[in-house]
Design a protein around this motif. Structure first.
Motif, PDB file in Angstrom:
ATOM      1  N   TRP A 189      44.874  34.264  48.371  1.00  0.00           N
ATOM      2  CA  TRP A 189      44.336  35.195  47.377  1.00  0.00           C
ATOM      3  C   TRP A 189      44.833  36.595  47.684  1.00  0.00           C
ATOM      4  O   TRP A 189      45.000  36.965  48.841  1.00  0.00           O
ATOM      5  CB  TRP A 189      42.808  35.132  47.434  1.00  0.00           C
ATOM      6  N   SER A 190      45.060  37.376  46.652  1.00  0.00           N
ATOM      7  CA  SER A 190      45.443  38.772  46.848  1.00  0.00           C
ATOM      8  C   SER A 190      44.899  39.619  45.714  1.00  0.00           C
ATOM      9  O   SER A 190      44.780  39.162  44.580  1.00  0.00           O
ATOM     10  CB  SER A 190      46.966  38.903  46.907  1.00  0.00           C
ATOM     11  N   ASN A 191      44.552  40.848  46.021  1.00  0.00           N
ATOM     12  CA  ASN A 191      44.153  41.788  44.965  1.00  0.00           C
ATOM     13  C   ASN A 191      45.194  42.896  44.827  1.00  0.00           C
ATOM     14  O   ASN A 191      44.926  43.942  44.258  1.00  0.00           O
ATOM     15  CB  ASN A 191      42.766  42.363  45.240  1.00  0.00           C
ATOM     16  N   GLY A 192      46.377  42.630  45.397  1.00  0.00           N
ATOM     17  CA  GLY A 192      47.445  43.613  45.315  1.00  0.00           C
ATOM     18  C   GLY A 192      47.512  44.486  46.551  1.00  0.00           C
ATOM     19  O   GLY A 192      48.570  44.951  46.920  1.00  0.00           O
ATOM     20  N   LYS A 193      46.360  44.703  47.198  1.00  0.00           N
ATOM     21  CA  LYS A 193      46.313  45.528  48.404  1.00  0.00           C
ATOM     22  C   LYS A 193      46.211  44.642  49.641  1.00  0.00           C
ATOM     23  O   LYS A 193      46.974  44.775  50.586  1.00  0.00           O
ATOM     24  CB  LYS A 193      45.116  46.480  48.371  1.00  0.00           C
ATOM     25  N   SER A 194      45.217  43.755  49.631  1.00  0.00           N
ATOM     26  CA  SER A 194      45.050  42.898  50.786  1.00  0.00           C
ATOM     27  C   SER A 194      45.219  41.448  50.381  1.00  0.00           C
ATOM     28  O   SER A 194      45.072  41.085  49.220  1.00  0.00           O
ATOM     29  CB  SER A 194      43.670  43.108  51.411  1.00  0.00           C
ATOM     30  N   ARG A 195      45.574  40.645  51.384  1.00  0.00           N
ATOM     31  CA  ARG A 195      45.743  39.215  51.169  1.00  0.00           C
ATOM     32  C   ARG A 195      44.828  38.478  52.131  1.00  0.00           C
ATOM     33  O   ARG A 195      44.684  38.867  53.278  1.00  0.00           O
ATOM     34  CB  ARG A 195      47.198  38.798  51.445  1.00  0.00           C
ATOM     35  N   GLU A 196      44.216  37.417  51.627  1.00  0.00           N
ATOM     36  CA  GLU A 196      43.425  36.567  52.503  1.00  0.00           C
ATOM     37  C   GLU A 196      43.377  35.180  51.914  1.00  0.00           C
ATOM     38  O   GLU A 196      43.977  34.921  50.869  1.00  0.00           O
ATOM     39  CB  GLU A 196      42.012  37.141  52.679  1.00  0.00           C
TER      40      GLU A 196
ATOM     41  N   GLY B 157      44.094  42.368  38.500  1.00  0.00           N
ATOM     42  CA  GLY B 157      44.846  42.666  39.711  1.00  0.00           C
ATOM     43  C   GLY B 157      44.775  41.571  40.759  1.00  0.00           C
ATOM     44  O   GLY B 157      45.504  41.608  41.741  1.00  0.00           O
ATOM     45  N   GLU B 158      43.879  40.610  40.538  1.00  0.00           N
ATOM     46  CA  GLU B 158      43.768  39.528  41.516  1.00  0.00           C
ATOM     47  C   GLU B 158      44.748  38.408  41.193  1.00  0.00           C
ATOM     48  O   GLU B 158      44.945  38.059  40.035  1.00  0.00           O
ATOM     49  CB  GLU B 158      42.348  38.938  41.501  1.00  0.00           C
ATOM     50  N   THR B 159      45.322  37.844  42.223  1.00  0.00           N
ATOM     51  CA  THR B 159      46.142  36.650  42.050  1.00  0.00           C
ATOM     52  C   THR B 159      45.710  35.620  43.068  1.00  0.00           C
ATOM     53  O   THR B 159      45.263  35.960  44.165  1.00  0.00           O
ATOM     54  CB  THR B 159      47.644  36.934  42.263  1.00  0.00           C
ATOM     55  N   ILE B 160      45.831  34.355  42.689  1.00  0.00           N
ATOM     56  CA  ILE B 160      45.484  33.303  43.631  1.00  0.00           C
ATOM     57  C   ILE B 160      46.510  32.189  43.535  1.00  0.00           C
ATOM     58  O   ILE B 160      46.952  31.831  42.443  1.00  0.00           O
ATOM     59  CB  ILE B 160      44.039  32.807  43.394  1.00  0.00           C
ATOM     60  N   GLY B 161      46.933  31.703  44.683  1.00  0.00           N
ATOM     61  CA  GLY B 161      47.952  30.655  44.737  1.00  0.00           C
ATOM     62  C   GLY B 161      47.312  29.278  44.690  1.00  0.00           C
ATOM     63  O   GLY B 161      46.104  29.154  44.592  1.00  0.00           O
ATOM     64  N   PRO B 162      48.128  28.253  44.761  1.00  0.00           N
ATOM     65  CA  PRO B 162      47.606  26.891  44.714  1.00  0.00           C
ATOM     66  C   PRO B 162      46.757  26.562  45.947  1.00  0.00           C
ATOM     67  O   PRO B 162      47.023  27.057  47.047  1.00  0.00           O
ATOM     68  CB  PRO B 162      48.862  26.010  44.661  1.00  0.00           C
ATOM     69  N   VAL B 163      45.753  25.717  45.736  1.00  0.00           N
ATOM     70  CA  VAL B 163      44.885  25.289  46.826  1.00  0.00           C
ATOM     71  C   VAL B 163      45.673  24.371  47.758  1.00  0.00           C
ATOM     72  O   VAL B 163      46.490  23.571  47.309  1.00  0.00           O
ATOM     73  CB  VAL B 163      43.665  24.533  46.267  1.00  0.00           C
TER      74      VAL B 163
END
Ligand SMILES: [Zn+2]
Length: 93
Positions: free
Chosen positions: A29-36, A67-73
């Motif tokens: 997951w990312s909001n453009g600033k941080s990733r976790e 602004g949030e992006t999320i990749g595949p589980v």
């Protein structure tokens, strides 16, 4: 590989399962600033596929803020003392 002891024993998230968790089910997951990693639960060896399928369903219903992006589980190998960003992702199958 370095062997360390868990401070606590993470358990599988599947209902009625009290086995030790081996995997974290999560999506990058990312909001453009941080990733976790967005955590969808923990799975033992027996429940990794069913927990992964369940997480993929939840993932589809997820509404993202602007602004949030999320990749595949995917499945991440749990390792003591490691931060989420350092966990190894299993190859998708
Ligand atoms: Zn289980």
């Amino acid at each position: 590989m370095e062997k360390t002891t868990f401070h606590y024993q993470p358990m599988c998230s599947a209902p009625h399962c009290d086995a030790a968790a081996v995997y974290k089910v999560a999506a990058p997951w990312s909001n453009g600033k941080s990733r976790e990693l967005k955590n969808y639960g923990l799975a033992c060896e027996a429940h990794r596929d069913s927990q992964l399928a369940l997480a993929q369903l939840h993932r589809q219903g997820l509404k993202l803020a602007e602004g949030e992006t999320i990749g595949p589980v995917g499945l991440y190998e749990l390792a003591a003392g490691k931060r989420d960003a350092e966990l190894a992702r299993l190859p998708d199958h």
